[in-house]
Design an enzyme around this catalytic site. Structure first.
Site, PDB file in Angstrom:
ATOM      1  CB  SER A 284      38.335  37.301  39.105  1.00 13.69           C
ATOM      2  OG  SER A 284      38.950  37.864  37.978  1.00 13.69           O
TER       3      SER A 284
ATOM      4  CE  LYS B  34      32.684  39.113  39.178  1.00 16.19           C
ATOM      5  NZ  LYS B  34      33.935  38.352  38.923  1.00 16.19           N
TER       6      LYS B  34
ATOM      7  CB  SER C  61      36.535  41.096  37.978  1.00 19.27           C
ATOM      8  OG  SER C  61      36.104  39.742  37.890  1.00 19.27           O
TER       9      SER C  61
END
Length: 382
Positions: A225, A120, A201
């Protein structure tokens, strides 16, 4: 953890009118979908869709495939397929060179030898790639130290393939920014249904694994997330007990809650990666009490969810831990409001602290706020 499990399956439709005036439509056209080259499923004649780490290592042993072959195949898939998935912010320009240098496989000492893994974009690397948390605000802001988990992956023989898309600043950019949208890559697309949300996210980490652009990815979680994008992308997502995995090197949201986790397509692969990045294991002692909150969260859960939940409680009991079951919360309990308070308090302090450890044009919160005001007017975002 405060969201109802049943909410994971609710279809959310986002109105992106203001954003779409500056970015191509977030739902891929039929022409784009039909443009996928199905030959990309093969790598040296081997089908790499849904492939596992164990199977790839068998191919390496049999010399049917090399880390360089596999890396090139995944890069080709990203090049041809991610133009409508928007799951990758940038690929590692050094990935092929890293793969080329891997010699003499030792899968016992290097359990992830030759395995390309995505991370990420809020997990710090000190290579040629940026670490921006999906935001133009942090572009060219280079961390001085890489995250501990990146070091663990490299030491295990993994190849850092690239950075995944995510909700801009982990969803903290603006209330008008939808899940999975970033100012660097645009809207992440659910590969199973382009009209459905990817959640966030950690949107890109889930979509990339779901779309077979890598076997595994690292994601982060502060409040759903990791778990919710895993659910939307039909992948296995694991969020370990807080503290088992070092969160050093994360662009912070709320460090008292921020955790790094793993996304894969199988539980076995997930555990292989998780065991590599875990810095230590929490003590499992009979004196530890585990609270099981069933209500109100399980009231509207699907039967299969309740069944799996009960199985996990059984596993915990078999580990000789004390289980305090049937806990309830007050009817008007709003855990999310507490979460927002924690984020509001922590993000200001820890983001300022993080920026002091980076090099670039943005070195303080004042710099971020000023740049955000300029960029927001250009993007028509709040």
């Amino acid at each position: 953890m405060f969201r109802k499990i049943s909410q994971y399956f609710v279809l959310l439709v986002f109105l992106l009118g203001r954003v779409l005036s500056h970015y191509e439509a977030w739902a891929p056209s039929e022409e784009k979908v039909n443009d996928i080259d199905l030959s990309l499923a093969k790598c040296n004649g081997l089908d790499i869709r849904e492939v596992t780490i164990t199977k790839v290592h068998d191919w390496f042993k049999d010399k049917r495939l090399t880390p360089l072959d596999l890396t090139r195949c995944y890069l080709a898939r990203i090049d041809r397929m991610d133009h409508f998935l928007h799951s990758i912010i940038e690929v590692n320009p050094d990935a092929e060179n890293i793969a080329r240098k891997l010699k003499f496989p030792d899968f016992t000492r290097y359990p992830l030898w030759g395995i390309p893994i995505l991370v990420k974009d809020n997990i710090a690397t000190t290579d040629s790639m940026n670490t921006t948390a999906g935001s133009f605000l942090l572009l060219n802001s280079k961390p001085k130290h890489e995250a501990s988990v990146i070091r663990f992956l490299k030491n295990a023989g993994a190849i850092i393939l690239g950075k995944t898309n995510m909700s801009d600043l982990a969803g903290n950019r603006s209330p008008s920014v939808p899940d999975g949208w970033s100012s660097r890559r645009g809207q992440t697309i659910n590969p199973y249904n382009s009209t459905m949300t990817t959640y966030g996210s950690s949107s890109g980490s889930a979509v990339a694994v779901s779309g077979n652009l890598a076997m595994a990815s690292l994601a982060t979680d502060t409040c759903g997330s990791l778990i919710t994008p895993s659910s939307a992308g039909m992948v296995v997502g694991s969020k370990a007990s807080y503290g088992r995995i070092s969160n050093s090197g994360i662009v912070p949201l709320a460090p008292s809650l921020d955790s790094i986790g793993v996304m894969t397509r199988t539980v076995e692969d997930n555990m292989k990666v998780l065991n590599v990045i875990a810095s230590y294991s929490p003590l499992c002692h009979p004196s530890i009490r585990v609270g099981v909150v069933r209500y109100p969260y399980m009231n509207e859960a699907l039967p299969e969810i309740i069944s799996q939940f009960n199985k996990m409680v059984t596993h915990i009991r078999k580990a000789n831990l004390t289980v305090v079951d049937e806990l309830t919360l007050p009817p008007n309990f709003n855990g999310y409001s507490y979460f927002e308070t924690v984020v509001d308090v922590e993000v200001k302090h820890f983001m300022a602290k993080y920026l002091m450890t980076t090099t670039g044009n943005v070195s303080s919160l004042a710099d971020m706020i000023k740049l955000n005001q300029q960029v927001s007017r250009h993007l028509r975002l709040g």
